[in-house]
Design a protein around this motif. Structure first.
Motif, PDB file in Angstrom:
ATOM      1  N   UNK A 186       4.055  -7.976  -6.286  1.00  0.00           N
ATOM      2  CA  UNK A 186       2.946  -7.264  -5.629  1.00  0.00           C
ATOM      3  C   UNK A 186       3.462  -6.245  -4.608  1.00  0.00           C
ATOM      4  N   UNK A 187       2.760  -5.025  -4.654  1.00  0.00           N
ATOM      5  CA  UNK A 187       3.213  -3.957  -3.822  1.00  0.00           C
ATOM      6  C   UNK A 187       2.626  -4.069  -2.471  1.00  0.00           C
ATOM      7  N   UNK A 188       3.255  -4.538  -1.197  1.00  0.00           N
ATOM      8  CA  UNK A 188       2.493  -4.588  -0.059  1.00  0.00           C
ATOM      9  C   UNK A 188       1.625  -3.575   0.438  1.00  0.00           C
ATOM     10  N   UNK A 189       1.875  -2.384  -0.161  1.00  0.00           N
ATOM     11  CA  UNK A 189       1.202  -1.079   0.436  1.00  0.00           C
ATOM     12  C   UNK A 189       0.260  -0.523  -0.689  1.00  0.00           C
ATOM     13  N   UNK A 190      -0.485  -1.478  -1.366  1.00  0.00           N
ATOM     14  CA  UNK A 190      -1.412  -0.921  -2.246  1.00  0.00           C
ATOM     15  C   UNK A 190      -2.546  -0.178  -1.856  1.00  0.00           C
ATOM     16  N   UNK A 191      -3.112  -0.350  -0.807  1.00  0.00           N
ATOM     17  CA  UNK A 191      -4.182   0.459  -0.179  1.00  0.00           C
ATOM     18  C   UNK A 191      -3.804   2.022  -0.259  1.00  0.00           C
TER      19      UNK A 191
END
Length: 173
Positions: free
Chosen positions: A26-31
């Protein structure tokens, strides 16, 4: 030159490697990725089509960060990431070409660096680029630019995230 580099990459891609991987962390900076893809998707034509295709691949991307370097912004290490679609560790595993994404958060400057292989870039958002001895140039969404082997290059963005799709041939087959 950008068409030549991209043409060589896509010529190699016409022969599948047979090695595929799915399900990245999961990419923690998806926003920031969502915002960049939404902005690119609002454009008409090929840029919107590429953004739509990338949105469908989000869950399969494996993101990584690179170290800082000369003239990088202080937020660079925290506010950037790369993902390989094709290449070592990418969705399609192969060693002759790489196709990847670079994402940077607002007000981030990528460090000056030299490309080990000729690389072609497709801007999916507004980007500012400096290659070689030239000054900074604005690249609009859908614009392409190239960095020749050994060419020094730097990129930056202002108030919106930067999203680039890039490709390079890493060895001849």
């Amino acid at each position: 030159m950008a068409r030549f580099v991209a043409g060589k990459v896509f010529h190699n891609l016409s022969r599948p490697s047979g090695y595929y991987r799915a399900g990245g962390p999961t990419f923690p900076w998806s926003d920031q990725l969502e915002l960049a893809l939404e902005t690119a998707g609002a454009l008409e034509g090929p840029v919107a089509a590429v953004a739509s295709a990338l949105a469908g691949l989000q869950s399969d991307l494996r993101w990584y960060r690179s170290p800082a370097g000369p003239f990088a912004s202080v937020n660079f290490v925290r506010d950037h990431a790369h993902a390989l679609l094709v290449g070592p560790g990418g969705i399609e595993e192969r060693d002759d070409v790489q196709v990847g994404l670079t994402l940077m958060g607002p007000f981030t400057r990528f460090p000056d660096h030299r490309r080990p292989h000729p690389s072609a870039f497709l801007a999916l958002s507004r980007a500012e680029v400096r290659a070689g001895d030239s000054g900074w140039a604005t690249c609009s969404p859908g614009g392409i630019f190239v960095a020749d082997e050994g060419c020094e290059i730097a990129m930056r963005c202002t108030r919106n995230p930067l999203l680039l799709l890039w490709c390079q041939r890493t060895r001849r087959r």
